[in-house]
Design an enzyme around this catalytic site. Structure first.
Site, short mmCIF file in Angstrom:
data_model
loop_
_atom_site.label_atom_id
_atom_site.label_comp_id
_atom_site.label_asym_id
_atom_site.label_seq_id
_atom_site.Cartn_x
_atom_site.Cartn_y
_atom_site.Cartn_z
N HIS A 190 22.47 204.97 -3.23
CA HIS A 190 22.46 203.50 -3.15
C HIS A 190 23.57 202.85 -3.99
CE1 HIS A 190 18.38 203.84 -1.44
NE2 HIS A 190 18.02 204.57 -2.49
O1 RIB Z 1 16.12 200.72 -4.02
C1 RIB Z 1 17.19 201.42 -4.61
C2 RIB Z 1 17.58 200.78 -5.89
O2 RIB Z 1 16.48 200.79 -6.80
C3 RIB Z 1 18.70 201.55 -6.61
O3 RIB Z 1 19.46 200.65 -7.37
C4 RIB Z 1 17.94 202.46 -7.52
O4 RIB Z 1 18.70 202.85 -8.66
C5 RIB Z 1 16.80 201.59 -7.94
O5 RIB Z 1 17.24 200.77 -9.00
#
Ligand code: RIB
Ligand code: CA
Length: 312
Positions: free
Chosen positions: A242
């Site tokens: 992500h």
């Molecule tokens: O949903 C994914 C996000 O939530 C990413 O930033 C992960 O690190 C968590 O913070």
């Protein structure tokens, strides 16, 4: 070429760690500071994890500031089930020796933007938006000076990952997200619709490992650990990276595709709290406020990421 000035706001988290490493390996970016927020794990851990990653990259020169330890109006929700007890399970990084800055992260964000020329600084939130919202609320004057906010958060076609309809970063502090999405700052959103296409797989993790460096080994270990949750839940081949998508967007925006649309945050409904209502088909008549990214060239992303990690 002048490096782009950025402040990264983060809640490490394995994917945050990879995003930080990508940024620290990229001379196109001038990291003015890293601000830390509670999210994946409590603040006491996310700030240590941030300093561990800076030292892994040999970048103890970058100031790290601890910020808010809880959302604006709600109790903190964490994600140890995804990230492990430490938040960085999968890599055994030494305790940091670099010190944590005394100033609060929100004061650093406000002062740095206030003392900069307009349009100079990009904010890159990788976790819940509490620090950012607090800064915009305490110092509305900085809104006009921020060049852009490029954040990881939300989901529309992909819906949610912490609830059926909400993505974790937005869900943890939906009131903060509402403030940020309504601030009128140039906003680019990297949601699950994009990041769920940036999946690790055995060959991609092997490419990290064959770098043969402490960074390559750490990233391989972190992604090995991080991917077990998503593989089990989604039956996918690997884990979505992500947060590194935010940094990759700054470095190579042509790897991404999206639309400038209206995106609103649900803060009232218990059932769909924290969902990002993205008007992808432009049916609401509401004013567009964000570039919402839906697609990524995942091969190009991993090529960029692996090459840059190899520089550390
Ligand atoms: O949903 C994914 C996000 O939530 C990413 O930033 C992960 O690190 C968590 O913070
Ligand atoms: Ca994160």
């Amino acid at each position: 070429m002048t490096a782009r000035k950025i402040i990264i706001d983060t809640d490490p988290g394995q994917d945050d760690a990879v995003a930080l490493l990508l940024a620290m390996a990229s001379p196109e970016l001038d990291i003015l500071g890293i601000t830390v927020v509670a999210g994946n794990v409590p603040l006491a851990l996310t700030e240590v994890n941030t300093r561990k990653v800076c030292e892994l990259a040999g970048r103890s020169d970058i100031p790290v500031y601890a910020g808010c330890d809880a959302p604006l109006e709600r109790p903190l929700v964490t994600a140890e089930h995804v990230h492990g007890k430490t938040g960085l399970d999968g890599a055994d990084l030494p305790e940091p020796t670099m010190r944590l800055q005394d100033r609060h992260a929100v004061d650093f964000i406000i002062d740095t933007i206030r003392n900069s020329d307009p349009g100079q600084i990009t904010l890159c939130p990788l976790g819940p938006l509490t620090n950012i919202a607090e800064a915009l609320t305490r110092a509305p004057d900085i809104t006009a000076k921020i060049a852009e906010i490029v954040l990881m958060g939300g989901g529309y076609f992909e819906q949610g990952n912490i609830t059926p309809s909400a993505e974790f970063n937005i869900y943890v502090d939906p009131e903060a997200a509402k403030i940020v999405f309504g601030a009128g700052v140039k906003l680019t959103v990297i949601p699950l619709d994009c990041t769920h296409k940036a999946l690790t797989n055995p060959a991609r993790v092997k490419a990290f490992r064959v770098l043969g460096t402490p960074v390559g080994d750490a990233v391989a270990g972190l992604t090995d650990f991080f991917e077990r949750f998503d593989k089990e839940k989604y039956g996918s081949v690997g884990a979505p990276l992500h947060d590194p998508c935010v940094i990759a967007y700054l470095l190579q925006p042509d790897l991404f595709q999206g639309r400038f649309i209206n995106v609103e945050i649900e803060t009232a409904s218990q059932l769909t709290l924290g969902s990002t209502v993205a008007d992808w088909w432009r049916v609401s008549g509401r004013k567009p406020n964000a570039t919402f990214i839906r697609d990524i060239d995942d091969e190009g992303f991993f090529t960029l990421l692996t090459e840059r990690l190899g520089r550390l």
